[in-house]
Design an enzyme around this catalytic site. Sequence first.
Site, short mmCIF file in Angstrom:
data_model
loop_
_atom_site.label_atom_id
_atom_site.label_comp_id
_atom_site.label_asym_id
_atom_site.label_seq_id
_atom_site.Cartn_x
_atom_site.Cartn_y
_atom_site.Cartn_z
N LYS A 153 0.82 -1.22 0.00
CA LYS A 153 0.00 0.00 0.00
C LYS A 153 0.86 1.27 0.00
CE LYS A 153 -1.07 -0.84 4.83
NZ LYS A 153 0.03 -0.15 5.46
N ARG A 196 -6.71 2.46 11.42
CA ARG A 196 -6.33 1.06 11.65
C ARG A 196 -7.20 0.42 12.72
NH1 ARG A 196 -0.60 1.70 9.80
NH2 ARG A 196 0.33 -0.36 9.67
N ARG A 222 12.30 -7.27 2.80
CA ARG A 222 12.18 -5.82 2.66
C ARG A 222 13.39 -5.08 3.22
NH1 ARG A 222 6.64 -2.58 3.94
NH2 ARG A 222 7.12 -2.70 6.16
N ARG A 245 13.70 -2.82 8.84
CA ARG A 245 12.93 -2.18 9.92
C ARG A 245 12.81 -3.14 11.10
NH1 ARG A 245 7.46 0.20 7.30
NH2 ARG A 245 6.59 -0.82 9.13
N ARG A 253 2.21 -8.43 13.87
CA ARG A 253 1.54 -7.36 13.09
C ARG A 253 0.38 -7.92 12.28
NH1 ARG A 253 6.19 -4.91 9.78
NH2 ARG A 253 4.67 -3.46 8.95
P1 AMP Z 1 3.33 1.13 8.69
O1 AMP Z 1 4.54 1.85 8.21
O2 AMP Z 1 2.07 1.70 8.10
O3 AMP Z 1 3.44 -0.36 8.53
O4 AMP Z 1 3.22 1.41 10.27
C1 AMP Z 1 4.23 0.98 11.15
C2 AMP Z 1 3.77 1.01 12.58
O5 AMP Z 1 3.38 2.34 12.94
C3 AMP Z 1 2.54 0.16 12.89
O6 AMP Z 1 2.85 -1.20 13.11
C4 AMP Z 1 2.05 0.85 14.18
O7 AMP Z 1 2.84 0.51 15.29
C5 AMP Z 1 2.30 2.32 13.86
N1 AMP Z 1 1.12 2.93 13.22
C6 AMP Z 1 1.04 3.45 11.96
N2 AMP Z 1 -0.19 3.90 11.70
C7 AMP Z 1 -0.92 3.67 12.83
C8 AMP Z 1 -2.28 3.90 13.19
N3 AMP Z 1 -3.17 4.43 12.35
N4 AMP Z 1 -2.67 3.53 14.44
C9 AMP Z 1 -1.82 2.98 15.30
N5 AMP Z 1 -0.53 2.72 15.02
C10 AMP Z 1 -0.08 3.06 13.80
#
Ligand code: AMP
Length: 223
Positions: free
Chosen positions: A17, A92, A131, A166, A177
């Site tokens: 995404k 989320r 990744r 990461r 996750r």
């Molecule tokens: P992403 O880069 O979108 O995979 O986000 C990485 C991490 O950031 C997630 O696993 C959460 O710990 C945190 N995170 C990102 N967006 C949100 C959200 N909308 N609500 C809560 N945690 C978030």
Amino acid sequence: MTVTNNLLIMGPPGAGKGTQAVILARELSLAHLSTGDILRREITTGSALGQQAKTFMDKGALVPDDVMGPMVVEHLVKASKAGGFILDGYPRTVVQAEHLEKLMGEHRIPVTSVLNVDVPRETVIERLSNRQTCPNPKCQAVFHKINNPPKTANRCDRCETELVVRKDDTQEVVAHRIDVYLKQTAPVLDFYRARSLLQTFDGQGAIEGITQAILAKLQKAAA
Ligand code: AMP
């Protein structure tokens, strides 16, 4: 292309995404807002918000809704005034979706479409274990060691920073996750399905083909 939209993009971790959001933002002249990227920038700058978020992110847990809400408001209102956005990584949880709906109502900013990029669990695991990410907070480019490798091994194509894995892309954290996604985020899809906003796309296959499928659907809806 001049289809102005306020789009949400959703999908399990590793669905692609973020990659699609960057391309769509460029194609449709939208601001790209990734809550994950914003949080990682906050961590790099050592802000209070970043320190608070880090403990949750490292474990693969969600940052609490009351931390996310105000952060999103600030960025979203600015982006919508600038002519539309694609929001990647928010909402989320159903609480976040309700918060967003209220906020959008108050500011009279309609969400035009919710794009759901779907991939099976095995693909998620395969993708995230290959990744590599650019840790430069201004770049944050993402590569896949096999399907989308950097031109020079372990170096970012854009800014030449050394790539990293990461912390939350390690096997154990990825499994958590995915569980978090299924329990807390998947119900958000029903929230938007009930509002007839949800469009689901197959996230497997070539990046370009997925982008074209999304653009074709958006254009059809705008026609
Ligand atoms: P992403 O880069 O979108 O995979 O986000 C990485 C991490 O950031 C997630 O696993 C959460 O710990 C945190 N995170 C990102 N967006 C949100 C959200 N909308 N609500 C809560 N945690 C978030």
